[in-house]
Motif scaffolding. Structure first.
Motif, PDB file in Angstrom:
ATOM      1  N   GLU A  98     -19.124  33.422 -36.497  1.00  0.00           N
ATOM      2  CA  GLU A  98     -18.293  32.269 -36.869  1.00  0.00           C
ATOM      3  C   GLU A  98     -16.808  32.564 -36.667  1.00  0.00           C
ATOM      4  OE1 GLU A  98     -17.573  29.252 -40.683  1.00  0.00           O
ATOM      5  OE2 GLU A  98     -19.156  30.767 -40.745  1.00  0.00           O
ATOM      6  N   LEU A  99     -16.393  33.798 -36.893  1.00  0.00           N
ATOM      7  CA  LEU A  99     -14.993  34.166 -36.669  1.00  0.00           C
ATOM      8  C   LEU A  99     -14.610  33.975 -35.203  1.00  0.00           C
ATOM      9  CD1 LEU A  99     -14.755  37.431 -38.819  1.00  0.00           C
ATOM     10  CD2 LEU A  99     -13.915  35.149 -39.408  1.00  0.00           C
ATOM     11  N   ILE A 100     -15.541  34.295 -34.318  1.00  0.00           N
ATOM     12  CA  ILE A 100     -15.287  34.137 -32.886  1.00  0.00           C
ATOM     13  C   ILE A 100     -15.318  32.665 -32.496  1.00  0.00           C
ATOM     14  CG2 ILE A 100     -16.293  34.535 -30.595  1.00  0.00           C
ATOM     15  CD1 ILE A 100     -17.056  37.333 -31.570  1.00  0.00           C
ATOM     16  N   THR A 101     -16.325  31.940 -32.957  1.00  0.00           N
ATOM     17  CA  THR A 101     -16.444  30.532 -32.566  1.00  0.00           C
ATOM     18  C   THR A 101     -15.286  29.695 -33.093  1.00  0.00           C
ATOM     19  OG1 THR A 101     -17.868  30.002 -34.475  1.00  0.00           O
ATOM     20  CG2 THR A 101     -18.962  30.641 -32.428  1.00  0.00           C
ATOM     21  N   SER A 102     -14.750  30.057 -34.243  1.00  0.00           N
ATOM     22  CA  SER A 102     -13.626  29.278 -34.777  1.00  0.00           C
ATOM     23  C   SER A 102     -12.424  29.363 -33.840  1.00  0.00           C
ATOM     24  CB  SER A 102     -13.254  29.777 -36.173  1.00  0.00           C
ATOM     25  OG  SER A 102     -12.812  31.123 -36.146  1.00  0.00           O
ATOM     26  N   THR A 103     -12.214  30.537 -33.250  1.00  0.00           N
ATOM     27  CA  THR A 103     -11.114  30.702 -32.293  1.00  0.00           C
ATOM     28  C   THR A 103     -11.391  29.937 -31.000  1.00  0.00           C
ATOM     29  OG1 THR A 103     -10.585  32.897 -33.175  1.00  0.00           O
ATOM     30  CG2 THR A 103      -9.798  32.388 -30.965  1.00  0.00           C
ATOM     31  N   VAL A 104     -12.632  29.999 -30.529  1.00  0.00           N
ATOM     32  CA  VAL A 104     -12.991  29.300 -29.284  1.00  0.00           C
ATOM     33  C   VAL A 104     -12.909  27.787 -29.474  1.00  0.00           C
ATOM     34  CG1 VAL A 104     -14.796  28.955 -27.556  1.00  0.00           C
ATOM     35  CG2 VAL A 104     -14.450  31.222 -28.545  1.00  0.00           C
ATOM     36  N   TRP A 105     -13.362  27.283 -30.621  1.00  0.00           N
ATOM     37  CA  TRP A 105     -13.259  25.849 -30.911  1.00  0.00           C
ATOM     38  C   TRP A 105     -11.796  25.419 -31.018  1.00  0.00           C
ATOM     39  CZ3 TRP A 105     -16.558  22.424 -29.778  1.00  0.00           C
ATOM     40  CH2 TRP A 105     -17.926  22.576 -29.974  1.00  0.00           C
ATOM     41  N   LYS A 106     -10.962  26.273 -31.577  1.00  0.00           N
ATOM     42  CA  LYS A 106      -9.540  25.943 -31.686  1.00  0.00           C
ATOM     43  C   LYS A 106      -8.935  25.747 -30.298  1.00  0.00           C
ATOM     44  CE  LYS A 106      -5.129  27.640 -33.526  1.00  0.00           C
ATOM     45  NZ  LYS A 106      -4.428  28.770 -34.195  1.00  0.00           N
ATOM     46  N   GLU A 107      -9.275  26.630 -29.371  1.00  0.00           N
ATOM     47  CA  GLU A 107      -8.786  26.498 -27.999  1.00  0.00           C
ATOM     48  C   GLU A 107      -9.298  25.201 -27.366  1.00  0.00           C
ATOM     49  OE1 GLU A 107     -10.254  29.984 -26.128  1.00  0.00           O
ATOM     50  OE2 GLU A 107      -8.787  31.325 -27.084  1.00  0.00           O
ATOM     51  N   PHE A 108     -10.562  24.883 -27.617  1.00  0.00           N
ATOM     52  CA  PHE A 108     -11.159  23.655 -27.084  1.00  0.00           C
ATOM     53  C   PHE A 108     -10.436  22.427 -27.623  1.00  0.00           C
ATOM     54  CE2 PHE A 108     -14.117  20.112 -27.763  1.00  0.00           C
ATOM     55  CZ  PHE A 108     -14.624  19.907 -26.481  1.00  0.00           C
ATOM     56  N   ASN A 109     -10.184  22.395 -28.931  1.00  0.00           N
ATOM     57  CA  ASN A 109      -9.534  21.235 -29.554  1.00  0.00           C
ATOM     58  C   ASN A 109      -8.081  21.093 -29.123  1.00  0.00           C
ATOM     59  OD1 ASN A 109     -11.755  20.208 -31.048  1.00  0.00           O
ATOM     60  ND2 ASN A 109     -11.477  21.818 -32.587  1.00  0.00           N
ATOM     61  N   ILE A 135     -24.449  24.679 -33.245  1.00  0.00           N
ATOM     62  CA  ILE A 135     -25.307  23.907 -32.344  1.00  0.00           C
ATOM     63  C   ILE A 135     -25.004  22.422 -32.436  1.00  0.00           C
ATOM     64  CG2 ILE A 135     -27.698  23.243 -31.856  1.00  0.00           C
ATOM     65  CD1 ILE A 135     -28.514  26.037 -32.942  1.00  0.00           C
ATOM     66  N   TRP A 136     -24.908  21.899 -33.665  1.00  0.00           N
ATOM     67  CA  TRP A 136     -24.704  20.458 -33.839  1.00  0.00           C
ATOM     68  C   TRP A 136     -23.315  20.035 -33.367  1.00  0.00           C
ATOM     69  CZ3 TRP A 136     -29.315  20.717 -33.754  1.00  0.00           C
ATOM     70  CH2 TRP A 136     -30.143  21.251 -34.737  1.00  0.00           C
ATOM     71  N   ALA A 137     -22.333  20.928 -33.494  1.00  0.00           N
ATOM     72  CA  ALA A 137     -20.990  20.612 -32.997  1.00  0.00           C
ATOM     73  C   ALA A 137     -21.004  20.498 -31.468  1.00  0.00           C
ATOM     74  CB  ALA A 137     -19.992  21.682 -33.439  1.00  0.00           C
ATOM     75  N   LEU A 138     -21.733  21.389 -30.799  1.00  0.00           N
ATOM     76  CA  LEU A 138     -21.875  21.302 -29.351  1.00  0.00           C
ATOM     77  C   LEU A 138     -22.582  20.005 -28.962  1.00  0.00           C
ATOM     78  CD1 LEU A 138     -23.031  24.956 -28.538  1.00  0.00           C
ATOM     79  CD2 LEU A 138     -20.867  23.935 -27.835  1.00  0.00           C
ATOM     80  N   GLU A 139     -23.637  19.691 -29.678  1.00  0.00           N
ATOM     81  CA  GLU A 139     -24.401  18.470 -29.390  1.00  0.00           C
ATOM     82  C   GLU A 139     -23.533  17.231 -29.550  1.00  0.00           C
ATOM     83  OE1 GLU A 139     -27.861  16.237 -31.732  1.00  0.00           O
ATOM     84  OE2 GLU A 139     -28.591  18.061 -30.739  1.00  0.00           O
ATOM     85  N   ASP A 140     -22.715  17.212 -30.587  1.00  0.00           N
ATOM     86  CA  ASP A 140     -21.840  16.063 -30.830  1.00  0.00           C
ATOM     87  C   ASP A 140     -20.858  15.866 -29.674  1.00  0.00           C
ATOM     88  OD1 ASP A 140     -20.787  13.965 -32.627  1.00  0.00           O
ATOM     89  OD2 ASP A 140     -19.011  15.245 -32.698  1.00  0.00           O
ATOM     90  N   GLU A 141     -20.297  16.950 -29.170  1.00  0.00           N
ATOM     91  CA  GLU A 141     -19.353  16.848 -28.058  1.00  0.00           C
ATOM     92  C   GLU A 141     -20.033  16.362 -26.785  1.00  0.00           C
ATOM     93  OE1 GLU A 141     -16.174  16.992 -28.152  1.00  0.00           O
ATOM     94  OE2 GLU A 141     -16.001  17.697 -30.230  1.00  0.00           O
ATOM     95  N   ILE A 142     -21.258  16.824 -26.542  1.00  0.00           N
ATOM     96  CA  ILE A 142     -21.989  16.383 -25.350  1.00  0.00           C
ATOM     97  C   ILE A 142     -22.323  14.902 -25.444  1.00  0.00           C
ATOM     98  CG2 ILE A 142     -24.106  16.669 -23.999  1.00  0.00           C
ATOM     99  CD1 ILE A 142     -24.109  19.614 -24.964  1.00  0.00           C
ATOM    100  N   ARG A 143     -22.713  14.449 -26.611  1.00  0.00           N
ATOM    101  CA  ARG A 143     -23.030  13.018 -26.788  1.00  0.00           C
ATOM    102  C   ARG A 143     -21.813  12.144 -26.522  1.00  0.00           C
ATOM    103  NH1 ARG A 143     -26.980  12.270 -32.077  1.00  0.00           N
ATOM    104  NH2 ARG A 143     -28.775  13.444 -31.257  1.00  0.00           N
ATOM    105  N   LYS A 144     -20.649  12.621 -26.951  1.00  0.00           N
ATOM    106  CA  LYS A 144     -19.429  11.863 -26.715  1.00  0.00           C
ATOM    107  C   LYS A 144     -19.111  11.779 -25.219  1.00  0.00           C
ATOM    108  CE  LYS A 144     -17.267  13.158 -31.124  1.00  0.00           C
ATOM    109  NZ  LYS A 144     -16.221  14.026 -31.741  1.00  0.00           N
ATOM    110  N   LEU A 145     -19.368  12.871 -24.518  1.00  0.00           N
ATOM    111  CA  LEU A 145     -19.079  12.918 -23.093  1.00  0.00           C
ATOM    112  C   LEU A 145     -20.101  12.151 -22.266  1.00  0.00           C
ATOM    113  CD1 LEU A 145     -18.058  16.671 -22.696  1.00  0.00           C
ATOM    114  CD2 LEU A 145     -16.583  14.707 -22.230  1.00  0.00           C
ATOM    115  N   MET A 146     -21.335  12.094 -22.778  1.00  0.00           N
ATOM    116  CA  MET A 146     -22.426  11.473 -22.019  1.00  0.00           C
ATOM    117  C   MET A 146     -23.164  10.455 -22.891  1.00  0.00           C
ATOM    118  SD  MET A 146     -23.848  14.959 -20.176  1.00  0.00           S
ATOM    119  CE  MET A 146     -24.743  14.048 -18.914  1.00  0.00           C
TER     120      MET A 146
END
Length: 216
Positions: free
Chosen positions: A72-83, A141-152
């Motif tokens: 989670e420490l790693i993903t929080s940084t990666v999500w921050k870059e994405f946002n 997982i659900w955060a990734l799914e939510d972003e994909i649904r928005k895109l597609m």
């Protein structure tokens, strides 16, 4: 003061058991004996795992819980870059794929055994292992799914979920099995093995995962 010291000592032993188990389970498999884990951890009391964790399943869960906190420490940084990118420009499926691949790849560089153990939980622990992974990594997982649904938005939700889970499985196992790629012969027939630098490998993986997610 004595009680506090005993508690700290107990916490240290439990932590050492979990860290040792992650290393051994990741390298050798989840069927590695608990006795071997205790011996490798330098814990002489053969009842230690039962005392601190109750049973084998609870011990495995403690290992996955520890992994999820560090992941989670790693993903929080990666999500921050994405946002941050999302706030400036429209994002693509490649950007979402980057979150997935980069999170696992950075974690692999930090702690290979933990990524190996996550893959082994899918392969070796069947329903129990898979349920644990969904429980502790579900938010990611659900955060990734939510972003994909928005895109597609036109893509059926069932297909979004199926392709996402295929992407996760391919990413996780691809990271674990990448050593096989380095054993392949060089493309030009040289005696040396095939090689890609980290950036090329990551870019190739992102393109592959992104294409799968976009599939109809």
């Amino acid at each position: 003061m004595k009680l506090s010291t005993e508690k700290n000592s107990g916490d240290e032993v439990a932590t050492r058991l979990v860290q040792t188990a992650i290393s051994l389970f990741g390298e050798k498999g989840t069927t590695t004996s608990l006795r071997e884990v205790q011996r490798k951890a330098g814990v002489l009391n053969e009842a230690a795992i039962r005392y601190y964790f109750g049973n084998r399943e609870a011990f495995l869960e403690a290992c996955i819980r520890d992994i999820s906190k560090r992941f989670e420490l790693i993903t929080s940084t990666v999500w921050k870059e994405f946002n941050e990118k999302k706030a400036l420009h429209p994002v693509t499926t490649a950007d979402v794929s980057t979150v997935l691949v980069k999170s696992f790849y950075l974690f692999l560089l930090e702690d290979k055994a933990s990524v190996w153990l996550m893959a082994r939980m899918i392969r070796e622990e069947s329903d129990f292992g898979q349920d644990l992974l969904i429980r502790y990594f579900g938010d990611f997982i659900w955060a990734l799914e939510d972003e994909i649904r928005k895109l597609m938005p036109q893509k059926a939700h069932q297909m979004v979920r199926m392709h996402l889970f295929l992407a996760i499985n391919n990413t996780l196992n691809g990271m674990v099995d990448q050593d096989l790629l380095w054993r392949l012969p060089d493309l030009e027939g040289k005696k040396s093995n095939f090689r890609l630098d980290y950036e090329e490998f990551a870019k190739g993986f992102i393109s592959y995962i992104s294409a799968g997610i976009q599939a109809g």
